[in-house]
Design a protein around this motif. Structure first.
Motif, PDB file in Angstrom:
ATOM      1  N   ILE A 159       0.825  -1.211   0.000  1.00  0.00           N
ATOM      2  CA  ILE A 159       0.000   0.000   0.000  1.00  0.00           C
ATOM      3  C   ILE A 159       0.858   1.260   0.000  1.00  0.00           C
ATOM      4  O   ILE A 159       0.643   2.178  -0.798  1.00  0.00           O
ATOM      5  CB  ILE A 159      -0.969  -0.010   1.200  1.00  0.00           C
ATOM      6  CG1 ILE A 159      -1.948  -1.174   1.076  1.00  0.00           C
ATOM      7  CG2 ILE A 159      -1.736   1.314   1.269  1.00  0.00           C
ATOM      8  CD1 ILE A 159      -2.688  -1.491   2.352  1.00  0.00           C
ATOM      9  N   SER A 160       1.857   1.301   0.882  1.00  0.00           N
ATOM     10  CA  SER A 160       2.739   2.475   0.925  1.00  0.00           C
ATOM     11  C   SER A 160       3.481   2.643  -0.389  1.00  0.00           C
ATOM     12  O   SER A 160       3.637   3.764  -0.899  1.00  0.00           O
ATOM     13  CB  SER A 160       3.730   2.347   2.088  1.00  0.00           C
ATOM     14  OG  SER A 160       3.069   2.444   3.329  1.00  0.00           O
ATOM     15  N   GLU A 161       3.945   1.530  -0.962  1.00  0.00           N
ATOM     16  CA  GLU A 161       4.643   1.578  -2.240  1.00  0.00           C
ATOM     17  C   GLU A 161       3.740   2.154  -3.331  1.00  0.00           C
ATOM     18  O   GLU A 161       4.168   2.974  -4.159  1.00  0.00           O
ATOM     19  CB  GLU A 161       5.114   0.174  -2.621  1.00  0.00           C
ATOM     20  CG  GLU A 161       5.852   0.101  -3.945  1.00  0.00           C
ATOM     21  CD  GLU A 161       6.239  -1.323  -4.308  1.00  0.00           C
ATOM     22  OE1 GLU A 161       6.685  -1.528  -5.462  1.00  0.00           O
ATOM     23  OE2 GLU A 161       6.080  -2.229  -3.461  1.00  0.00           O
ATOM     24  N   TYR A 162       2.496   1.718  -3.328  1.00  0.00           N
ATOM     25  CA  TYR A 162       1.539   2.226  -4.313  1.00  0.00           C
ATOM     26  C   TYR A 162       1.330   3.730  -4.145  1.00  0.00           C
ATOM     27  O   TYR A 162       1.318   4.487  -5.129  1.00  0.00           O
ATOM     28  CB  TYR A 162       0.203   1.496  -4.165  1.00  0.00           C
ATOM     29  CG  TYR A 162      -0.874   2.000  -5.098  1.00  0.00           C
ATOM     30  CD1 TYR A 162      -1.051   1.445  -6.360  1.00  0.00           C
ATOM     31  CD2 TYR A 162      -1.711   3.057  -4.724  1.00  0.00           C
ATOM     32  CE1 TYR A 162      -2.030   1.917  -7.225  1.00  0.00           C
ATOM     33  CE2 TYR A 162      -2.683   3.541  -5.583  1.00  0.00           C
ATOM     34  CZ  TYR A 162      -2.846   2.969  -6.824  1.00  0.00           C
ATOM     35  OH  TYR A 162      -3.810   3.464  -7.681  1.00  0.00           O
ATOM     36  N   MET A 163       1.169   4.174  -2.896  1.00  0.00           N
ATOM     37  CA  MET A 163       0.918   5.591  -2.646  1.00  0.00           C
ATOM     38  C   MET A 163       2.124   6.451  -3.017  1.00  0.00           C
ATOM     39  O   MET A 163       1.974   7.567  -3.532  1.00  0.00           O
ATOM     40  CB  MET A 163       0.521   5.805  -1.183  1.00  0.00           C
ATOM     41  CG  MET A 163      -0.794   5.149  -0.796  1.00  0.00           C
ATOM     42  SD  MET A 163      -2.186   5.688  -1.822  1.00  0.00           S
ATOM     43  CE  MET A 163      -2.228   7.434  -1.416  1.00  0.00           C
ATOM     44  N   VAL A 164       3.323   5.956  -2.766  1.00  0.00           N
ATOM     45  CA  VAL A 164       4.534   6.673  -3.186  1.00  0.00           C
ATOM     46  C   VAL A 164       4.543   6.809  -4.706  1.00  0.00           C
ATOM     47  O   VAL A 164       4.874   7.868  -5.264  1.00  0.00           O
ATOM     48  CB  VAL A 164       5.793   5.940  -2.690  1.00  0.00           C
ATOM     49  CG1 VAL A 164       7.045   6.509  -3.371  1.00  0.00           C
ATOM     50  CG2 VAL A 164       5.926   6.057  -1.178  1.00  0.00           C
ATOM     51  N   TRP A 165       4.157   5.740  -5.407  1.00  0.00           N
ATOM     52  CA  TRP A 165       4.110   5.759  -6.859  1.00  0.00           C
ATOM     53  C   TRP A 165       3.128   6.799  -7.378  1.00  0.00           C
ATOM     54  O   TRP A 165       3.450   7.584  -8.279  1.00  0.00           O
ATOM     55  CB  TRP A 165       3.719   4.369  -7.363  1.00  0.00           C
ATOM     56  CG  TRP A 165       3.446   4.275  -8.833  1.00  0.00           C
ATOM     57  CD1 TRP A 165       4.198   4.775  -9.860  1.00  0.00           C
ATOM     58  CD2 TRP A 165       2.307   3.648  -9.449  1.00  0.00           C
ATOM     59  NE1 TRP A 165       3.616   4.492 -11.068  1.00  0.00           N
ATOM     60  CE2 TRP A 165       2.457   3.797 -10.848  1.00  0.00           C
ATOM     61  CE3 TRP A 165       1.211   2.945  -8.943  1.00  0.00           C
ATOM     62  CZ2 TRP A 165       1.532   3.292 -11.754  1.00  0.00           C
ATOM     63  CZ3 TRP A 165       0.287   2.441  -9.847  1.00  0.00           C
ATOM     64  CH2 TRP A 165       0.453   2.610 -11.231  1.00  0.00           C
ATOM     65  N   ARG A 166       1.923   6.847  -6.814  1.00  0.00           N
ATOM     66  CA  ARG A 166       0.937   7.805  -7.291  1.00  0.00           C
ATOM     67  C   ARG A 166       1.330   9.236  -6.937  1.00  0.00           C
ATOM     68  O   ARG A 166       1.089  10.156  -7.718  1.00  0.00           O
ATOM     69  CB  ARG A 166      -0.453   7.484  -6.703  1.00  0.00           C
ATOM     70  CG  ARG A 166      -1.050   6.142  -7.101  1.00  0.00           C
ATOM     71  CD  ARG A 166      -0.766   5.760  -8.544  1.00  0.00           C
ATOM     72  NE  ARG A 166      -1.362   6.685  -9.502  1.00  0.00           N
ATOM     73  CZ  ARG A 166      -0.957   6.787 -10.768  1.00  0.00           C
ATOM     74  NH1 ARG A 166       0.072   6.074 -11.197  1.00  0.00           N
ATOM     75  NH2 ARG A 166      -1.550   7.637 -11.592  1.00  0.00           N
ATOM     76  N   GLN A 167       1.936   9.436  -5.772  1.00  0.00           N
ATOM     77  CA  GLN A 167       2.376  10.790  -5.438  1.00  0.00           C
ATOM     78  C   GLN A 167       3.526  11.230  -6.343  1.00  0.00           C
ATOM     79  O   GLN A 167       3.635  12.407  -6.687  1.00  0.00           O
ATOM     80  CB  GLN A 167       2.789  10.881  -3.969  1.00  0.00           C
ATOM     81  CG  GLN A 167       2.944  12.328  -3.482  1.00  0.00           C
ATOM     82  CD  GLN A 167       3.256  12.400  -2.008  1.00  0.00           C
ATOM     83  OE1 GLN A 167       4.254  11.863  -1.544  1.00  0.00           O
ATOM     84  NE2 GLN A 167       2.393  13.084  -1.262  1.00  0.00           N
ATOM     85  N   ARG A 223       1.960  17.534  -4.237  1.00  0.00           N
ATOM     86  CA  ARG A 223       1.788  16.281  -3.498  1.00  0.00           C
ATOM     87  C   ARG A 223       0.383  15.700  -3.520  1.00  0.00           C
ATOM     88  O   ARG A 223       0.185  14.566  -3.093  1.00  0.00           O
ATOM     89  CB  ARG A 223       2.217  16.489  -2.039  1.00  0.00           C
ATOM     90  CG  ARG A 223       3.671  16.884  -1.899  1.00  0.00           C
ATOM     91  CD  ARG A 223       4.051  17.031  -0.441  1.00  0.00           C
ATOM     92  NE  ARG A 223       5.446  17.467  -0.290  1.00  0.00           N
ATOM     93  CZ  ARG A 223       6.023  17.733   0.873  1.00  0.00           C
ATOM     94  NH1 ARG A 223       5.316  17.602   1.999  1.00  0.00           N
ATOM     95  NH2 ARG A 223       7.289  18.127   0.920  1.00  0.00           N
ATOM     96  N   GLY A 224      -0.584  16.456  -4.005  1.00  0.00           N
ATOM     97  CA  GLY A 224      -1.947  15.959  -4.005  1.00  0.00           C
ATOM     98  C   GLY A 224      -2.673  16.240  -2.698  1.00  0.00           C
ATOM     99  O   GLY A 224      -2.152  16.922  -1.804  1.00  0.00           O
ATOM    100  N   ILE A 225      -3.883  15.694  -2.576  1.00  0.00           N
ATOM    101  CA  ILE A 225      -4.777  15.963  -1.453  1.00  0.00           C
ATOM    102  C   ILE A 225      -5.337  14.637  -0.937  1.00  0.00           C
ATOM    103  O   ILE A 225      -5.601  13.727  -1.722  1.00  0.00           O
ATOM    104  CB  ILE A 225      -5.951  16.867  -1.896  1.00  0.00           C
ATOM    105  CG1 ILE A 225      -5.431  18.147  -2.566  1.00  0.00           C
ATOM    106  CG2 ILE A 225      -6.867  17.214  -0.713  1.00  0.00           C
ATOM    107  CD1 ILE A 225      -6.503  18.907  -3.343  1.00  0.00           C
TER     108      ILE A 225
END
Length: 241
Positions: free
Chosen positions: A123-131, A189-191
């Motif tokens: 999950i963290s890896e995915y979120m780093v990718w999208r950010q 960074r997004g919201i």
């Protein structure tokens, strides 16, 4: 004929992300006179649509992460018994309707949807990718619309940007007085939108004593940390745990 519904029993299991992407937003929103490269009205409409989803849809993601016309919904428990057809239809249709209302658009806005099954470690890896994608989008958007503001055509600007590295775009913008490190944090960074718990102190007259009630409220967080940092990792871990 029921047997012809060949995907009706296709199911998924949490944890998972449902990623929503805008379909033809550039064309549909062209008459809204939005600011470029980022428009606060549009970003607010996106987050308000997400908040409406959390309040009214009956579907409860742990959090939503959004940038540009993309929304990522993280689920550690899933509705519709994990039926992919339901998730990939109900979620984007609700958000499409919600955003159309929030933008007061005279044309319908629509999202498409995909399901991303993950392990908790991913999950963290995915979120780093999208950010990271949000950051690349920020760099390219500032570069592209800066060239348009100088009189370049869309085709000329697109061709020029295609051959540039991120460092080249940084340098190009810096020479024009634009420091990407100083643009609003949500651009870079997004919201995130999520529920948080808070306590309310009351009084029970029958027991003649104070009471504490736990409730939830929805937070629109426009100043999230960098997920690949120590602070950002800890921030995400609170939701994952």
């Amino acid at each position: 004929m029921k047997k012809r519904e060949i995907y009706a029993d296709l199911r998924c299991a949490p944890p998972l992300i449902v990623r929503i992407d805008g379909r033809n937003f550039k064309k549909t929103l062209s008459r809204q006179n939005l600011e470029k490269p980022y428009d606060k009205k549009f970003a607010s409409a996106m987050t308000d649509a997400i908040e409406l989803f959390l309040k009214k849809s009956g579907i409860s993601p742990v959090f939503a992460y959004s940038f540009s016309d993309e929304i990522n919904l993280f689920f550690d428990d899933i509705t519709f018994d994990g039926r992919v057809e339901k998730l990939d239809s109900v979620i984007p249709s609700f958000l499409s309707s919600a955003l159309t209302m929030q933008m007061d658009s005279d044309e319908p806005l629509s999202f498409d949807s995909r399901i991303v099954p993950l392990t908790y470690r991913q999950i963290s890896e995915y979120m780093v990718w999208r950010q990271s994608e949000a950051w690349r989008n920020c760099i390219n958007s500032y570069g592209y619309y800066t060239l348009l503001s100088e009189g370049w055509s869309e085709n000329e600007a697109a061709r020029h940007m295609k051959g540039l590295k991120s460092s080249d775009i940084h340098e190009m913008l810096f020479k024009r007085g634009i420091n990407l490190a100083k643009v609003p944090q949500w651009h870079r960074r997004g919201i995130m939108v999520y529920k948080t718990k808070y306590e309310i102190e009351g009084f029970n007259p029958l027991l003649n004593q104070k009471t504490i009630t736990t409730r939830k409220k929805i937070i629109q967080d426009w100043n999230i940390p960098l997920f690949q940092s120590e602070e950002g990792s800890a921030f995400l871990q609170e939701f994952i745990d």
